[in-house]
Design a protein around this motif. Structure first.
Motif, PDB file in Angstrom:
ATOM      1  N   SER A   6       1.974  -2.439  -8.984  1.00  0.00           N
ATOM      2  CA  SER A   6       3.059  -1.618  -9.529  1.00  0.00           C
ATOM      3  C   SER A   6       2.671  -0.138  -9.524  1.00  0.00           C
ATOM      4  O   SER A   6       3.525   0.733  -9.318  1.00  0.00           O
ATOM      5  CB  SER A   6       3.411  -2.078 -10.946  1.00  0.00           C
ATOM      6  N   LEU A   7       1.402   0.169  -9.727  1.00  0.00           N
ATOM      7  CA  LEU A   7       0.958   1.558  -9.660  1.00  0.00           C
ATOM      8  C   LEU A   7       1.110   2.112  -8.241  1.00  0.00           C
ATOM      9  O   LEU A   7       1.469   3.279  -8.058  1.00  0.00           O
ATOM     10  CB  LEU A   7      -0.496   1.668 -10.122  1.00  0.00           C
ATOM     11  N   ALA A   8       0.853   1.266  -7.226  1.00  0.00           N
ATOM     12  CA  ALA A   8       1.041   1.682  -5.832  1.00  0.00           C
ATOM     13  C   ALA A   8       2.517   1.936  -5.546  1.00  0.00           C
ATOM     14  O   ALA A   8       2.867   2.873  -4.818  1.00  0.00           O
ATOM     15  CB  ALA A   8       0.499   0.611  -4.888  1.00  0.00           C
ATOM     16  N   ALA A   9       3.390   1.115  -6.128  1.00  0.00           N
ATOM     17  CA  ALA A   9       4.831   1.316  -5.941  1.00  0.00           C
ATOM     18  C   ALA A   9       5.275   2.636  -6.555  1.00  0.00           C
ATOM     19  O   ALA A   9       6.055   3.381  -5.957  1.00  0.00           O
ATOM     20  CB  ALA A   9       5.599   0.148  -6.552  1.00  0.00           C
ATOM     21  N   VAL A  10       4.782   2.935  -7.747  1.00  0.00           N
ATOM     22  CA  VAL A  10       5.116   4.207  -8.401  1.00  0.00           C
ATOM     23  C   VAL A  10       4.608   5.378  -7.570  1.00  0.00           C
ATOM     24  O   VAL A  10       5.317   6.372  -7.359  1.00  0.00           O
ATOM     25  CB  VAL A  10       4.514   4.260  -9.825  1.00  0.00           C
ATOM     26  N   GLU A  11       3.383   5.276  -7.086  1.00  0.00           N
ATOM     27  CA  GLU A  11       2.798   6.342  -6.269  1.00  0.00           C
ATOM     28  C   GLU A  11       3.610   6.564  -4.996  1.00  0.00           C
ATOM     29  O   GLU A  11       3.851   7.708  -4.577  1.00  0.00           O
ATOM     30  CB  GLU A  11       1.360   5.980  -5.912  1.00  0.00           C
ATOM     31  N   SER A  12       4.046   5.460  -4.383  1.00  0.00           N
ATOM     32  CA  SER A  12       4.828   5.557  -3.154  1.00  0.00           C
ATOM     33  C   SER A  12       6.161   6.245  -3.404  1.00  0.00           C
ATOM     34  O   SER A  12       6.572   7.134  -2.654  1.00  0.00           O
ATOM     35  CB  SER A  12       5.060   4.159  -2.571  1.00  0.00           C
ATOM     36  N   VAL A  13       6.844   5.847  -4.458  1.00  0.00           N
ATOM     37  CA  VAL A  13       8.139   6.454  -4.783  1.00  0.00           C
ATOM     38  C   VAL A  13       7.979   7.927  -5.115  1.00  0.00           C
ATOM     39  O   VAL A  13       8.762   8.777  -4.666  1.00  0.00           O
ATOM     40  CB  VAL A  13       8.799   5.697  -5.952  1.00  0.00           C
ATOM     41  N   ALA A  14       6.956   8.272  -5.879  1.00  0.00           N
ATOM     42  CA  ALA A  14       6.744   9.665  -6.284  1.00  0.00           C
ATOM     43  C   ALA A  14       6.365  10.554  -5.107  1.00  0.00           C
ATOM     44  O   ALA A  14       6.567  11.772  -5.157  1.00  0.00           O
ATOM     45  CB  ALA A  14       5.661   9.731  -7.354  1.00  0.00           C
ATOM     46  N   LYS A  56       4.790  10.733 -13.954  1.00  0.00           N
ATOM     47  CA  LYS A  56       4.540  11.026 -12.551  1.00  0.00           C
ATOM     48  C   LYS A  56       5.854  11.087 -11.779  1.00  0.00           C
ATOM     49  O   LYS A  56       6.063  11.960 -10.932  1.00  0.00           O
ATOM     50  CB  LYS A  56       3.620   9.967 -11.939  1.00  0.00           C
ATOM     51  N   LEU A  57       6.752  10.162 -12.071  1.00  0.00           N
ATOM     52  CA  LEU A  57       8.056  10.149 -11.401  1.00  0.00           C
ATOM     53  C   LEU A  57       8.880  11.366 -11.792  1.00  0.00           C
ATOM     54  O   LEU A  57       9.565  11.958 -10.942  1.00  0.00           O
ATOM     55  CB  LEU A  57       8.796   8.861 -11.753  1.00  0.00           C
ATOM     56  N   LYS A  62       0.860  -1.186   0.000  1.00  0.00           N
ATOM     57  CA  LYS A  62       0.000   0.000   0.000  1.00  0.00           C
ATOM     58  C   LYS A  62       0.890   1.228   0.000  1.00  0.00           C
ATOM     59  O   LYS A  62       2.091   1.148   0.224  1.00  0.00           O
ATOM     60  CB  LYS A  62      -0.916   0.023   1.231  1.00  0.00           C
ATOM     61  N   SER A  63       0.292   2.373  -0.267  1.00  0.00           N
ATOM     62  CA  SER A  63       1.061   3.610  -0.251  1.00  0.00           C
ATOM     63  C   SER A  63       1.489   3.935   1.169  1.00  0.00           C
ATOM     64  O   SER A  63       0.672   3.989   2.077  1.00  0.00           O
ATOM     65  CB  SER A  63       0.221   4.763  -0.815  1.00  0.00           C
ATOM     66  N   TRP A  64       2.787   4.140   1.378  1.00  0.00           N
ATOM     67  CA  TRP A  64       3.300   4.402   2.715  1.00  0.00           C
ATOM     68  C   TRP A  64       2.828   5.726   3.275  1.00  0.00           C
ATOM     69  O   TRP A  64       2.717   5.889   4.483  1.00  0.00           O
ATOM     70  CB  TRP A  64       4.828   4.428   2.691  1.00  0.00           C
TER      71      TRP A  64
END
Length: 262
Positions: A188-196, A252-253, A8-10
């Motif tokens: 993978s979308l959650a991972a991108v959102e978390s990193v961004a 997004k990134l 999940k998003s952190w």
């Protein structure tokens, strides 16, 4: 170097709430590296961290699951007392080490007894962290033989994101180089959102890795031009589909100030 399994998003918390991190610590060099590596995790100042140091007892008698800090009845033995004392000392050391890197964090430490993976998961049910941090290997001979079984169990059974530190102890944080496995699905979308959403060291780099599973013609089909051409067309369509799915994530990134490539 680290590996993370994102569930999940952190940072998906209400304003004013602390991000909660549970850190399983055993005093090993890889456990120290996992602490130091958090300097490259892009985390903000509003963090509540709990360091859990386990005094490991092999083949202990039954324990009361309702009491995390309760040790086995034989804890009065000399060896058990030594293990508990060492666990308390190491937990305080880990707290001081982490606090020196993140003076603004709210950090507490706790020493407990029993199976490390079991106790980490039990504490996670109570503490409800956004992230669990562990090293990839333990410091005891048995832990080395089991080759990361503790981190593997936590990784597969935890209900939140898990960060497994695999690097070396670093004196100074360097830029982060991140690979995100991308397939266009929710994980993978959650991972991108978390990193961004996080706060990275300047010049940190992200690589989106989108891998397709190509269609392979049969042995005979490889020598039949129409079949071979059709298979290549199908694979090309799949590559283009992944490219199209990855473009918004890549943007997004980049918008987050990261050097992102595909």
């Amino acid at each position: 170097m680290f590996a993370i399994y994102c569930r999940k998003s952190w940072l998906a918390r209400e304003d004013g709430d602390f991000m909660k991190i549970l850190i399983g610590y055993d005093g090993s060099l890889l456990a120290d590296a996992a602490l130091d590596d958090l300097q490259r995790a892009g985390l903000h100042a509003d963090v509540e961290a709990l360091i859990l140091m386990i005094a490991e007892f092999w083949l202990p008698p039954p324990m009361d699951d309702d009491s995390l800090e309760k040790c086995p009845p034989d804890a009065s033995s000399k060896s058990a007392k030594k293990a508990v004392t060492e666990a308390e000392t190491l937990s305080r050391y880990a707290k001081e080490r982490l606090q020196s890197s993140f003076p603004e964090w709210k950090i507490t430490s706790l020493a407990a007894c029993g199976s490390p993976s079991r106790r980490i998961l039990a504490k996670a049910d109570d503490f409800k962290p956004d992230l669990i941090v562990v090293g990839s290997h333990g410091r005891t001979a048995v832990s080395r033989i089991l080759l990361g079984s503790i981190s593997h169990k936590v990784l597969t059974e935890a209900h939140c994101s898990v960060r497994v530190g695999r690097g070396r102890v670093a004196t100074e944080p360097k830029k982060s180089c991140i690979i995100i496995g991308f397939d266009g699905l929710s994980g993978s979308l959650a991972a991108v959102e978390s990193v961004a959403s996080r706060f990275w060291i300047e010049n940190s780099e992200v690589r989106l890795l989108a891998v397709s599973d190509p269609v392979t013609p049969s042995l005979i089909g490889r020598f039949v031009p129409p079949i071979a051409n059709l298979v290549e067309e199908v694979n090309q369509v799949e590559r283009e589909r992944l490219q199209a799915l990855a473009e918004p994530a890549l943007q997004k990134l980049k918008d987050a100030g990261l050097c992102a490539t595909l």
